[in-house]
Design an enzyme around this catalytic site. Structure first.
Site, short mmCIF file in Angstrom:
data_model
loop_
_atom_site.label_atom_id
_atom_site.label_comp_id
_atom_site.label_asym_id
_atom_site.label_seq_id
_atom_site.Cartn_x
_atom_site.Cartn_y
_atom_site.Cartn_z
N GLU A 157 0.83 -1.21 0.00
CA GLU A 157 0.00 0.00 0.00
C GLU A 157 0.87 1.27 0.00
O GLU A 157 0.49 2.28 -0.58
CB GLU A 157 -0.96 -0.03 1.20
CG GLU A 157 -2.02 -1.13 1.04
CD GLU A 157 -2.87 -1.31 2.29
OE1 GLU A 157 -2.30 -1.68 3.33
OE2 GLU A 157 -4.08 -1.08 2.22
N GLU A 167 -3.83 -9.50 3.84
CA GLU A 167 -4.60 -9.17 5.05
C GLU A 167 -5.74 -10.15 5.32
O GLU A 167 -6.09 -10.42 6.47
CB GLU A 167 -5.16 -7.75 4.95
CG GLU A 167 -4.14 -6.64 5.19
CD GLU A 167 -3.37 -6.25 3.94
OE1 GLU A 167 -3.36 -7.02 2.95
OE2 GLU A 167 -2.75 -5.17 3.96
C1 3H9 Z 1 -1.42 -4.91 7.15
O1 3H9 Z 1 -0.48 -4.56 6.50
C2 3H9 Z 1 -2.63 -4.04 7.38
C3 3H9 Z 1 -2.67 -2.82 6.50
O2 3H9 Z 1 -3.32 -3.12 5.29
C4 3H9 Z 1 -3.49 -1.73 7.13
C5 3H9 Z 1 -2.91 -1.01 8.27
C6 3H9 Z 1 -3.73 0.16 8.70
N1 3H9 Z 1 4.20 -7.62 11.96
O3 3H9 Z 1 7.46 -15.21 8.96
P1 3H9 Z 1 8.85 -15.12 9.46
C7 3H9 Z 1 7.73 -11.34 12.48
S1 3H9 Z 1 -1.49 -6.40 7.92
C8 3H9 Z 1 4.87 -8.01 13.04
O4 3H9 Z 1 9.37 -16.19 10.30
P2 3H9 Z 1 9.89 -15.39 6.80
C9 3H9 Z 1 7.40 -12.79 12.73
O5 3H9 Z 1 6.46 -12.92 13.76
C10 3H9 Z 1 0.10 -7.13 7.58
N2 3H9 Z 1 5.76 -9.03 13.04
O6 3H9 Z 1 9.87 -14.81 8.29
C11 3H9 Z 1 8.75 -13.36 13.07
O7 3H9 Z 1 9.04 -13.01 14.42
P3 3H9 Z 1 9.89 -13.99 15.34
C12 3H9 Z 1 0.20 -7.65 6.21
C13 3H9 Z 1 5.98 -9.66 11.89
O8 3H9 Z 1 11.13 -14.90 6.19
C14 3H9 Z 1 9.71 -12.55 12.18
O9 3H9 Z 1 8.99 -11.36 11.82
N3 3H9 Z 1 1.44 -8.36 6.06
C15 3H9 Z 1 5.32 -9.29 10.73
O10 3H9 Z 1 9.56 -16.82 6.79
C16 3H9 Z 1 10.10 -13.29 10.91
O11 3H9 Z 1 8.91 -13.73 10.25
C17 3H9 Z 1 1.53 -9.68 6.31
O12 3H9 Z 1 0.57 -10.33 6.64
C18 3H9 Z 1 4.39 -8.21 10.77
N4 3H9 Z 1 3.74 -7.79 9.68
O13 3H9 Z 1 8.65 -14.68 6.07
C19 3H9 Z 1 2.91 -10.29 6.15
N5 3H9 Z 1 5.72 -10.10 9.71
O14 3H9 Z 1 11.22 -14.10 14.69
C20 3H9 Z 1 3.23 -11.15 7.35
C21 3H9 Z 1 6.63 -10.93 10.25
O15 3H9 Z 1 9.86 -13.35 16.66
N6 3H9 Z 1 4.55 -11.71 7.28
N7 3H9 Z 1 6.79 -10.67 11.56
O16 3H9 Z 1 9.12 -15.29 15.31
C22 3H9 Z 1 4.89 -12.73 6.47
O17 3H9 Z 1 4.09 -13.23 5.69
C23 3H9 Z 1 6.27 -13.28 6.58
O18 3H9 Z 1 6.79 -12.87 7.83
C24 3H9 Z 1 7.25 -12.81 5.48
C25 3H9 Z 1 8.67 -13.30 5.85
C26 3H9 Z 1 6.81 -13.43 4.14
C27 3H9 Z 1 7.28 -11.31 5.36
#
Ligand code: 3H9
Length: 696
Positions: free
Chosen positions: A109, A129
């Site tokens: 975004e 999301e």
């Molecule tokens: C959003 O954006 C809403 C908006 O539209 C509106 C707002 C107003 N936040 O998965 P991993 C942590 S909603 C906080 O093992 P990978 C995760 O918990 C969001 N923490 O790595 C982990 O912590 P720990 C939309 C996050 O390389 C560490 O980072 N976005 C977030 O296998 C490593 O993560 C998503 O839904 C976060 N957003 O995969 C994306 N993301 O080491 C969510 C990660 O303590 N994230 N952490 O366990 C993912 O899909 C994967 O993390 C990603 C990397 C593909 C990025």
């Protein structure tokens, strides 16, 4: 965010291009500090007359991976994401997003507020999301359809898929691809072209062309609702996402944004999204084993051996071939081996037909699979997974051979779903530390869950290797200790006991199935038995005709596979329809008569509570015995392996939402009906008395 690092923002000037670099490990989530960094960085870039265009780029493994999920549900902290976006979109000079890794959610975004976007070929963009029970709440539902069109936007938003950069280029979501590893230079060069060609400050919000085209096709929305009705059942977020895109088509940009904000606010406060966010972190937590440090040495898995080329073995093999790891499949008979490999090929070809990959990729995968009739072929494998039928004597014989054949250091895994891993490890091998359970779920190439079973002597290395390889092949792993059924099937058995008991109290199998289906499970226990086959573990010779299942099997009603089980099956227009069966009803009536039981009316409430609270109770015992490390691991198992609706978090999360006091009170209230062997878990009772929760 877990990162304690100070977020870095640096503005470098390369000629007339300002390069604003953001850095907030591990995934550059848009936490408050990151939003502030964007606002301030953009102010600085805007104010500097030497800068004619700005490149927005991230350090580390990825572009902005989205909003910081841990901030949801807490009081908002300024600046908002929207303020950060406004600084970019309203900049007086072109801003170019430079994307690597994943631009997800709020990250995409932000990129959509840039005037141009470039990416490296390995990058991916997505609005995931919906998987968190949310919608893109920072303009994504309004901007994406303006740039890629309504149908493609709905597809991306409703599937939450990560779209490869090449496809993004085709869709117009990114403007150019730059060579891998040369993002910064490529983005700067692109910015210079924008300046040289005097290209406009292109704001996605101002381009309504694709929306106007969609106005002539309002049926798009009805179609998408209808096509996905089954998939969306029980989830509030998909409908809210659709309504936002509808608003994009029918309202002004600002009105659409207001709709998006309103629906986002509703979703973020609701239990389904809280449950789905909990599930996101639960999956990641499940990979952490308290006494096994992150830096535990692991075995590099360059070659895998699988014993048994049946449905399970073949499915398991596909997981490894999919990520380029060669596999040796061992069978005892050539015919079984040929059959197994042919099934794998067919599965791949079916995927290719559905466009999931090319026929060249089918051949690449098949080339990684080698068949063998000799266990000796496993000598150089780093990981061997035994996937033969559940018979302790056979498994012991196999592990004895593996012990002699496999190279030192190899990890020896069993796919058993029921047998004692400790017995297999210590009675059959001289290296019990190398033995671990890797319990795949059928179909093994599809189901996300992997229960990693830790034996009494399993080494840290074997365990860490199993967890690491699980991630590599895209599984969600959770660790279980050794007990009958491990985490998942032990809880399933507790539920089945209640379901079976209620049938002999007056509920019909289809009544029970319906209640659990309405709760959100894909099917109830009886439909599940029919699907799996009622004759698993049954034999004509030993059948005593003492249970409904035995009587059904004796009548050759073995489930879906032969058209009759608990249900009667009828095929209508190629679809198998399950219908309540008078035969089954008769068997139940007879059995109740023989046992002197009189049918009573059983409410839906009782059906649900006895089934689900019995699961919670068993979960508490599993926790108390240390079989599961944490309550959330139990939820990970049930969501990913048994279709527990993720919008209810998992059985343990669900118990928290109901209140543990209520669960205990109800279980005690049902008293003797729960069965002679039933006891309330002392841990559950204690936690209820103390007003505690299983999940934080
Ligand atoms: C959003 O954006 C809403 C908006 O539209 C509106 C707002 C107003 N936040 O998965 P991993 C942590 S909603 C906080 O093992 P990978 C995760 O918990 C969001 N923490 O790595 C982990 O912590 P720990 C939309 C996050 O390389 C560490 O980072 N976005 C977030 O296998 C490593 O993560 C998503 O839904 C976060 N957003 O995969 C994306 N993301 O080491 C969510 C990660 O303590 N994230 N952490 O366990 C993912 O899909 C994967 O993390 C990603 C990397 C593909 C990025």
């Amino acid at each position: 965010m877990t990162a304690a690092t100070v977020p870095a923002r640096s503005l470098a000037i390369e000629g007339d291009i300002g390069v604003l670099t953001l850095s907030y490990p591990p995934v550059n989530a848009l936490s408050q500090v990151m939003r502030e960094a964007i606002v301030e960085g953009m102010r600085e870039a805007n104010a500097n007359p030497a800068i004619k265009a700005v490149v927005l780029i991230c350090d580390g493994r990825t572009f902005l991976a989205g909003a910081d999920i841990t901030e949801f549900g807490k009081p908002p902290k300024a600046p908002s994401l929207r303020e950060a976006q406004d600084q970019i979109e309203n900049a007086s000079k072109p801003v170019i997003a430079a994307i690597h890794g994943t631009a997800l959610g709020g990250g995409l975004e932000v990129a959509l507020c840039c005037h141009y976007r470039v990416a490296v070929p390995s990058a991916k963009c997505g609005l995931p999301e919906v998987h968190l029970g949310l919608l893109p709440g920072a303009g994504g539902t309004q901007r994406l359809p303006r740039i890629v069109g309504v149908e493609q936007a709905l597809d991306m938003i409703l599937n939450g898929s990560h779209v490869p950069a090449k496809k993004c280029l085709e869709m117009g979501l990114v403007d150019a691809l730059v060579p891998e590893g040369e993002l910064r230079a490529g983005a700067i060069a692109f910015a210079r072209t924008v300046l040289a060609e005097n290209r406009p400050l292109r704001k996605v919000r101002d381009n309504d062309d694709k929306l106007i085209a969609a106005r002539a096709h309002p049926e798009i929305f009805a179609n998408v609702r209808q096509a996905n009705a089954r998939k969306f059942r029980g989830f509030p977020a998909p409908e809210a996402n659709i309504q936002c895109v509808e608003a994009a088509v029918n309202l002004s940009f600002d009105e659409g944004l207001a709709t998006e904000r309103r629906l986002f606010t509703e979703l973020v406060a609701g239990t389904p999204s809280i449950a789905q966010r909990y599930a996101f972190f639960a999956e990641r937590k499940a990979t952490k084993i308290p006494d096994v440090p992150d830096d535990t040495p692991t075995v590099k898995v360059a070659k895998v051996g699988i014993i048994g080329a049946g449905t399970m073995g073949g499915g398991i093999a596909m997981n490894f071939a999919n990520v380029g790891i060669p596999v040796v499949l061992v069978e005892t008979q050539q015919a079984a081996l040929d059959r197994g490999l042919a099934v794998v090929r067919k599965n791949y070809e079916n995927s290719a037909k559905r466009g999931r990959f090319t026929s060249e990729q089918v051949e690449q995968r098949m080339a990684l699979l080698t068949g063998s009739l000799q266990m000796e072929s496993l000598a150089d494998c780093d990981l061997v997974i035994e996937a033969v039928f559940e018979n302790m004597a056979v498994k012991k014989e196999i592990f004895g051979k593996l012990d002699r054949i496999c190279k030192p250091g190899a990890v020896l895994a069993t796919n058993t779903s029921a047998l004692d891993v400790n017995e297999i490890a210590s009675a059959a091998t001289s290296r019990p530390e190398a033995v671990v359970g890797m319990h795949f779920f059928s179909p093994a190439n599809v189901m996300k869950l992997l229960e990693v079973v830790r034996g009494a002597e399993t080494s840290h290395t074997a365990l860490a290797t199993a967890m690491q390889i699980a991630k590599k092949i895209g599984k969600v792993a959770a660790v279980s200790g050794v007990c009958p059924g491990f985490i998942g099937n032990r809880i399933l058995a507790a539920r089945s006991a209640q379901a079976q008991a209620m049938v002999l109290e007056g509920a019909m199998p289809w009544d029970i199935d319906q209640v659990l289906y309405d709760f959100g499970l894909p099917m109830g226990p009886f439909a599940m038995s029919d699907l799996a086959g009622l004759d698993i573990g049954w034999s004509k010779e030993t059948s005593k005709g003492a249970t409904i299942r035995e009587r059904l099997c004796e009548m050759d009603r073995r489930g879906q596979k032969n058209g009759a089980g608990y249900y009667d099956y009828e095929v209508v227009d190629g679809t198998r329809i399950a219908k309540p069966s008078e035969v089954t009803r008769g068997i139940i009536r007879d059995l109740m008569g023989e046992q002197g039981k009189v049918a009573r009316e059983i409410s839906k409430e009782e059906i649900l509570e006895r089934c689900v609270y019995a699961m919670v109770n068993e979960g508490a015992k599993i926790l108390d015995e240390g079989i599961a490390i944490r309550a959330s691991d139990i939820d990970v198992v049930w969501v990913n392996g048994y279709g527990w609706p993720v919008y209810r978090g998992g059985p343990m999360f669900y118990a928290d939402t109901v209140g543990l006091g209520t669960v205990v009170e109800k279980l005690k209230g049902y008293g003797g009906r729960m069965g002679p062997g039933f006891t309330v878990s002392p841990l559950l009772e204690r936690m209820a008395a103390e007003g505690q929760r299983f999940t934080k």
